[in-house]
Design an enzyme around this catalytic site. Sequence first.
Site, mmCIF file in Angstrom:
data_model
loop_
_atom_site.group_PDB
_atom_site.id
_atom_site.type_symbol
_atom_site.label_atom_id
_atom_site.label_comp_id
_atom_site.label_asym_id
_atom_site.label_seq_id
_atom_site.Cartn_x
_atom_site.Cartn_y
_atom_site.Cartn_z
ATOM 1 N N ASP A 471 47.640 39.197 42.403
ATOM 2 C CA ASP A 471 46.819 38.105 41.892
ATOM 3 C C ASP A 471 47.441 37.485 40.652
ATOM 4 O OD1 ASP A 471 44.680 36.365 41.793
ATOM 5 O OD2 ASP A 471 43.147 37.918 41.775
ATOM 6 N N ASP A 541 38.945 31.597 46.705
ATOM 7 C CA ASP A 541 37.898 32.525 46.277
ATOM 8 C C ASP A 541 36.552 32.169 46.895
ATOM 9 O OD1 ASP A 541 39.540 34.131 44.812
ATOM 10 O OD2 ASP A 541 38.985 33.325 42.860
#
Length: 721
Positions: A471, A541
């Site tokens: 990430d 997301d």
Amino acid sequence: MTIHYEDQSNIFHLQAKDMSYIIQIVNGTPAHAYWGKKLRHEKSLEQFIAPRWDDKHNSLPLDGLPQEYPQYGTGDFRSPAYQVHLSDGSRITELVYKKHRVIKGKPKLEGLPAVYVENENEAETLELELRDEYSGLTVFLSYTVFADHNAIARSVKFLNEGEDPIELWRALSASIDFHDSDYEMMYLSGAWAREAQVRTRPLLPGSTSINSKRGVSSHQHNPFVVIKRPDANEDHGDVYGFSLVYSGSFLAEAEVDQYFNTRISIGINPFDFGWTLNPGDHFQTPETVMVYSSEGIGGMSRTYHKLYRTRLARGNFRDKERPILVNNWEATYFNFDADKIVSIAEAGAELGIELFVLDDGWFGKRDDDTTSLGDWYEDRRKLPNGLEDLAERVKATGLQFGLWVEPEMVSPESELYKKHPDWCIHVKDRRRTLQRNQLVLDFSRKEVRDYIFEVLSDIFTRVPISYIKWDMNRYLTEIGSVDWPTSQQTEIGHRYVLGLYELLERITTKFPHILFESCSSGGGRFDPGMLFYMPQTWTSDTTDAIERLRIQYGTSIIYPNSSMGAHISSIPNHQVGRMTPLTTRGDVAMSGNFGYEMDLRTFSNEEKEIAKQQVSLYKEIRPLVQKGDFYRLKNPFIGNEAAWMFVSEDQREALVFYFKVLAEPQMLNKRLVLKGLNPEFNYVSVNDGIVYGGDQLLNAGIYLPKLHGDYASTWFKLRAQ
């Protein structure tokens, strides 16, 4: 696939699968002559440029000449492809063609991701050498054409063969001048949780651009732009795609001049960029992959899909089926212990899921997002027996074990930052902007990269890990480095990206058995550069299925479905609060790399049965989703419906998904016209056994069942008899 050269007319004719690209040297300047459908190589090609630009008065009208790599200061007042600052204070260079060479195959780019070939017969590369005699600047323009793709890979290398330093202020990867302006520009824009929104606008006199100044390719704009004829649609018409294989700040610009010619240019964003070329130094630009389609946007997409899936992605997992996973983030956030994690894995095993991924919160003293990034060791409060024990317990349930990391970041509240406060991107004596309570590590510094490599290697070696989610949750601010001299501070943004690539090359090479998925708060760095190292990306997301219709549709304009992470999450959805049926959530997620982002232990018996069916179905259709040709049928940006389908390479299998967003009263059954099938085949619907002619499905379509309620979906599979 052939590269022809006619020395009398100075014409280079590059032929790819069904495409031609023609360059002519006009008074030493590489001029753009043609890009489109494949042409025969005939002597008549000499008429493309030279008669139009007859140099009767010993002066070249550069302001109207369609060029391949335009320069600043010598009569062309449009945006240049490059710009330099010389030691005498001038900014003027005049690149003149010197020679060329044709190379079998495709050379690698030093330190940069790029499309590759597995044998030299797949491609040919033309390299044009240009030189400015005054400064000693030599520039190499590289063009690779492919036997099996209507694509050209372009890049540029600068070499200082003079006696004084040269400062590069602008160094784009590609520029091309079209002979008219009858085009529309299409691109992907958005924001966090709303990525890849398809936008189209007409080109008018002046400049239109998209860009990122954020240090990464960004949620706001993808490093990709299309120009197309106004009548071009999903299936018909001329379309030209430009995709930058790069993960940092970029610029893509369309400029229409006073003669209604159109210049497209793309590359590293010149904003806040500079690079010093000392005598003997060279600079390599990232690669731009340019695709032509006469079969509309869909034809362009399928070219990018196949090229990027098979000749950009690499490693053991390029051609392997990707595992069905469950990620604990939305199930637990930071609040978990080993027993809770194992119980979720056990619930996943009951459904047939193949991989468990432990997300944020396992390291340092990480109870929220304010601490511990950089401290890559287990939090023994949550995992008293460490990651090895947890991984073995998860594996005992029958699932593989995966892990979330964010290696490019550091928390001010961390042991690493207390020990090395100068290891972050920053400008000395200036405020350090916090985003999500974190700073960015300075990957332009080798010792920083070496530290991250060593701590990750330790974890990946001692823990039986088969998957890593990598990430990156913020952009770059105060871009500077204490490790580099004042004169090179404008290099830091690009050096950060080069450092990241160097680290990714080392770590993915050392651990080829690990499937790496990239992420940047979702799709904030969904770009071809990252796909070179990690074959899939967390698309957004947003896990809401209805939002994902647009996001996954837009992403598919360029990126293959095999690159898209797509999961089912709980309801009410954590991002938008929507209540969507589990079946619909599954149908959307099964159009990418499938998984669950939720607490499986909360499923009712009915939900368990639905989930078991989803997992079983995805295992059956997975090869088709990940390797089939993708066709978009209904556009969610312009209506109440979305639909798409996957077709096997031999056209003997197909899978169709249809989605209806809002229920409508008094609606009769609709027919859905399909694509990509063989009209001569007969296809049986696996769902109900009905047989259809391929020509019937392609022209008359197939009746859809009536769907009741909002956010409804259906799917059906076809198999040739």
